[in-house]
Design a protein around this motif. Structure first.
Motif, PDB file in Angstrom:
ATOM      1  N   TRP A 132      39.871  35.944  40.723  1.00  0.00           N
ATOM      2  CA  TRP A 132      40.957  34.979  40.941  1.00  0.00           C
ATOM      3  C   TRP A 132      41.422  34.405  39.608  1.00  0.00           C
ATOM      4  CZ3 TRP A 132      41.455  29.809  39.756  1.00  0.00           C
ATOM      5  CH2 TRP A 132      42.515  29.127  40.358  1.00  0.00           C
ATOM      6  N   LEU A 133      40.474  34.023  38.745  1.00  0.00           N
ATOM      7  CA  LEU A 133      40.837  33.454  37.450  1.00  0.00           C
ATOM      8  C   LEU A 133      41.590  34.481  36.600  1.00  0.00           C
ATOM      9  CD1 LEU A 133      40.771  31.364  35.192  1.00  0.00           C
ATOM     10  CD2 LEU A 133      38.441  32.130  34.654  1.00  0.00           C
ATOM     11  N   ALA A 134      41.102  35.700  36.554  1.00  0.00           N
ATOM     12  CA  ALA A 134      41.776  36.730  35.762  1.00  0.00           C
ATOM     13  C   ALA A 134      43.217  36.923  36.215  1.00  0.00           C
ATOM     14  CB  ALA A 134      41.002  38.043  35.853  1.00  0.00           C
ATOM     15  N   VAL A 137      45.373  33.818  35.049  1.00  0.00           N
ATOM     16  CA  VAL A 137      45.686  33.828  33.613  1.00  0.00           C
ATOM     17  C   VAL A 137      46.728  34.902  33.310  1.00  0.00           C
ATOM     18  CG1 VAL A 137      44.748  34.153  31.303  1.00  0.00           C
ATOM     19  CG2 VAL A 137      43.417  32.917  32.997  1.00  0.00           C
ATOM     20  N   ALA A 138      46.595  36.049  33.949  1.00  0.00           N
ATOM     21  CA  ALA A 138      47.487  37.180  33.673  1.00  0.00           C
ATOM     22  C   ALA A 138      48.907  36.930  34.158  1.00  0.00           C
ATOM     23  CB  ALA A 138      46.937  38.448  34.322  1.00  0.00           C
ATOM     24  N   GLU A 139      49.085  36.076  35.157  1.00  0.00           N
ATOM     25  CA  GLU A 139      50.422  35.900  35.720  1.00  0.00           C
ATOM     26  C   GLU A 139      51.319  35.028  34.829  1.00  0.00           C
ATOM     27  OE1 GLU A 139      49.540  34.308  39.528  1.00  0.00           O
ATOM     28  OE2 GLU A 139      49.175  32.256  38.815  1.00  0.00           O
ATOM     29  N   ALA A 140      50.762  34.367  33.832  1.00  0.00           N
ATOM     30  CA  ALA A 140      51.573  33.561  32.915  1.00  0.00           C
ATOM     31  C   ALA A 140      51.018  33.706  31.503  1.00  0.00           C
ATOM     32  CB  ALA A 140      51.595  32.100  33.353  1.00  0.00           C
ATOM     33  N   PRO A 141      51.080  34.907  30.926  1.00  0.00           N
ATOM     34  CA  PRO A 141      50.406  35.173  29.643  1.00  0.00           C
ATOM     35  C   PRO A 141      50.983  34.422  28.461  1.00  0.00           C
ATOM     36  CG  PRO A 141      51.801  37.023  30.251  1.00  0.00           C
ATOM     37  CD  PRO A 141      51.787  36.106  31.431  1.00  0.00           C
ATOM     38  N   ASP A 142      52.202  33.897  28.592  1.00  0.00           N
ATOM     39  CA  ASP A 142      52.837  33.210  27.470  1.00  0.00           C
ATOM     40  C   ASP A 142      52.777  31.689  27.592  1.00  0.00           C
ATOM     41  OD1 ASP A 142      53.577  35.657  26.311  1.00  0.00           O
ATOM     42  OD2 ASP A 142      55.358  35.770  27.591  1.00  0.00           O
ATOM     43  N   ASP A 171      29.059  35.200  31.347  1.00  0.00           N
ATOM     44  CA  ASP A 171      29.759  36.431  30.987  1.00  0.00           C
ATOM     45  C   ASP A 171      30.932  36.715  31.918  1.00  0.00           C
ATOM     46  OD1 ASP A 171      28.433  37.201  28.683  1.00  0.00           O
ATOM     47  OD2 ASP A 171      26.829  38.228  29.771  1.00  0.00           O
ATOM     48  N   ARG A 172      30.771  36.402  33.204  1.00  0.00           N
ATOM     49  CA  ARG A 172      31.896  36.603  34.137  1.00  0.00           C
ATOM     50  C   ARG A 172      33.091  35.748  33.728  1.00  0.00           C
ATOM     51  NH1 ARG A 172      27.970  35.821  38.364  1.00  0.00           N
ATOM     52  NH2 ARG A 172      27.097  37.844  38.967  1.00  0.00           N
ATOM     53  N   LEU A 173      32.808  34.501  33.362  1.00  0.00           N
ATOM     54  CA  LEU A 173      33.877  33.615  32.922  1.00  0.00           C
ATOM     55  C   LEU A 173      34.542  34.155  31.665  1.00  0.00           C
ATOM     56  CD1 LEU A 173      35.412  30.912  33.161  1.00  0.00           C
ATOM     57  CD2 LEU A 173      33.556  29.857  31.862  1.00  0.00           C
ATOM     58  N   ASP A 174      33.745  34.594  30.720  1.00  0.00           N
ATOM     59  CA  ASP A 174      34.268  35.132  29.474  1.00  0.00           C
ATOM     60  C   ASP A 174      35.129  36.362  29.735  1.00  0.00           C
ATOM     61  OD1 ASP A 174      34.589  35.475  26.676  1.00  0.00           O
ATOM     62  OD2 ASP A 174      32.932  36.910  26.649  1.00  0.00           O
ATOM     63  N   GLN A 175      34.661  37.267  30.574  1.00  0.00           N
ATOM     64  CA  GLN A 175      35.405  38.488  30.845  1.00  0.00           C
ATOM     65  C   GLN A 175      36.725  38.204  31.553  1.00  0.00           C
ATOM     66  OE1 GLN A 175      34.826  41.630  29.738  1.00  0.00           O
ATOM     67  NE2 GLN A 175      33.275  40.539  28.521  1.00  0.00           N
ATOM     68  N   ALA A 176      36.750  37.183  32.397  1.00  0.00           N
ATOM     69  CA  ALA A 176      37.991  36.835  33.089  1.00  0.00           C
ATOM     70  C   ALA A 176      39.055  36.330  32.120  1.00  0.00           C
ATOM     71  CB  ALA A 176      37.717  35.782  34.160  1.00  0.00           C
ATOM     72  N   LEU A 177      38.609  35.770  30.990  1.00  0.00           N
ATOM     73  CA  LEU A 177      39.542  35.237  29.996  1.00  0.00           C
ATOM     74  C   LEU A 177      39.776  36.199  28.837  1.00  0.00           C
ATOM     75  CD1 LEU A 177      38.123  31.592  29.776  1.00  0.00           C
ATOM     76  CD2 LEU A 177      40.063  32.395  31.146  1.00  0.00           C
ATOM     77  N   ALA A 178      39.048  37.283  28.812  1.00  0.00           N
ATOM     78  CA  ALA A 178      39.086  38.198  27.667  1.00  0.00           C
ATOM     79  C   ALA A 178      40.489  38.753  27.441  1.00  0.00           C
ATOM     80  CB  ALA A 178      38.109  39.346  27.883  1.00  0.00           C
ATOM     81  N   GLY A 179      40.880  38.782  26.167  1.00  0.00           N
ATOM     82  CA  GLY A 179      42.153  39.377  25.800  1.00  0.00           C
ATOM     83  C   GLY A 179      43.342  38.452  25.917  1.00  0.00           C
ATOM     84  N   HIS A 180      43.146  37.260  26.443  1.00  0.00           N
ATOM     85  CA  HIS A 180      44.255  36.319  26.622  1.00  0.00           C
ATOM     86  C   HIS A 180      44.234  35.304  25.484  1.00  0.00           C
ATOM     87  CE1 HIS A 180      45.341  37.858  30.583  1.00  0.00           C
ATOM     88  NE2 HIS A 180      44.049  37.894  30.860  1.00  0.00           N
ATOM     89  N   ARG A 181      45.339  35.236  24.759  1.00  0.00           N
ATOM     90  CA  ARG A 181      45.423  34.383  23.580  1.00  0.00           C
ATOM     91  C   ARG A 181      46.091  33.044  23.876  1.00  0.00           C
ATOM     92  NH1 ARG A 181      44.698  37.174  18.865  1.00  0.00           N
ATOM     93  NH2 ARG A 181      46.068  35.746  17.743  1.00  0.00           N
TER      94      ARG A 181
END
Length: 297
Positions: A132-134, A137-142, A171-181
């Protein structure tokens, strides 16, 4: 934007006592927030809302928060019980049985997480919540985004309150946020102390509690050999103010104790303020010409 945060209110620690110690501490903080010279745009209450998860304590919380003139958003902690919370606060958003939702404001986007596993003191974050978190975050990357959660995923040095860095939920939390700046900060509670740090490249703060604080003790602790060290201390009830300056979050910590003013912005201090303003002009200050005129007077 100015975001106020309180945490670990623990109402109901004194059962059946409407004048309980923790309620008085909470009321002092809420009063101070209401008297700030700049009112918060919103208030985040980041978990352990009540101490025993009972409906009566949630009703007391609802009564206390009714005095707020700004929007209030709730997050659950390990002392909370979702069913009783939602019975008293029926409008709180729920997704898949979890208290997790998005608050979209003009400058910032807030994602409120549910790190509660009932019966467990530490944090939890299952695959379903991580997915759900991933997605959120992905739906509003900017959009600049703040992650709000009760349990900080960090090793604090306070052994009896800390999180293990190898816990699966971290680690699950980290992976859900990974790659998002676009993650501009994580705001947490749980530790009952003010902490500022970074977590895997992201700014992270822990808000001190309105309930009594945890003692600052960083020495190793043997769980089977009590050594008499302080664990909980009666320091003043406290809060955080997060100021979004357009580029990042600036966090201030304060408490609701009496603040004795040793200097005020009067005619004796005005030349210093004007001098500092001239060194770094700010849009919120009066014009340089006005400052010169004031100094001349």
């Amino acid at each position: 934007m100015l975001i106020a945060q309180i945490t670990d209110t623990h109402l109901g620690f004194d059962p059946d006592n409407p004048a309980e110690f923790n309620r008085k501490r909470l009321d002092k903080v809420l009063h101070q927030l209401s008297e700030l010279d700049r009112k918060p745009d919103m208030l985040l209450v980041t978990g352990d809302l009540v101490d025993r998860g009972d409906e009566d304590s949630y009703r007391r919380l609802r009564s206390a928060l009714a005095a707020c003139t700004f929007p209030v958003w709730l997050c659950v902690g390990n002392h909370d019980v979702r069913s009783n919370l939602t019975a008293v606060f029926p409008k709180i958003p729920i997704d898949g049985g979890f208290v997790q939702y998005v608050v979209d404001t003009a400058p910032l986007r807030f994602i409120i997480l549910d790190t509660l596993e009932e019966g467990r003191h530490g944090g939890a974050f299952c695959e379903r919540r991580a997915a759900w978190l991933a997605d959120r975050v992905a739906e509003a990357p900017d959009r600049p985004t703040v992650i709000v959660l009760h349990h900080p995923p960090i090793e604090t040095g306070i052994e009896w309150m800390t999180t293990g860095l190898d816990e699966p939920w971290v680690d699950r939390l980290d992976q859900a946020l990974a790659g998002h700046r676009n993650i501009v900060g994580l705001m947490c509670g749980h530790i009952h102390r003010a902490i500022a740090t970074g977590w895997r490249g992201r700014p992270l703060t822990v808000c001190p509690s309105t309930a009594p604080q945890v003692a600052l003790t960083l020495a190793p602790m043997d769980p089977v050999n009590p050594d008499g060290r302080p664990m909980i201390v009666a320091d003043p009830p406290a809060f955080a103010l997060h100021y979004w300056n357009g580029e990042g979050l600036v966090t201030h910590f304060d408490n609701a104790d009496e603040h004795v003013a040793l200097a005020r912005f009067d005619t004796s201090m005005q030349p210093l303020v004007a001098c500092l303003a001239d060194e770094r002009p700010l849009p919120s200050m009066v014009s340089s010409r006005s400052r010169v005129r004031l100094v001349a007077q």
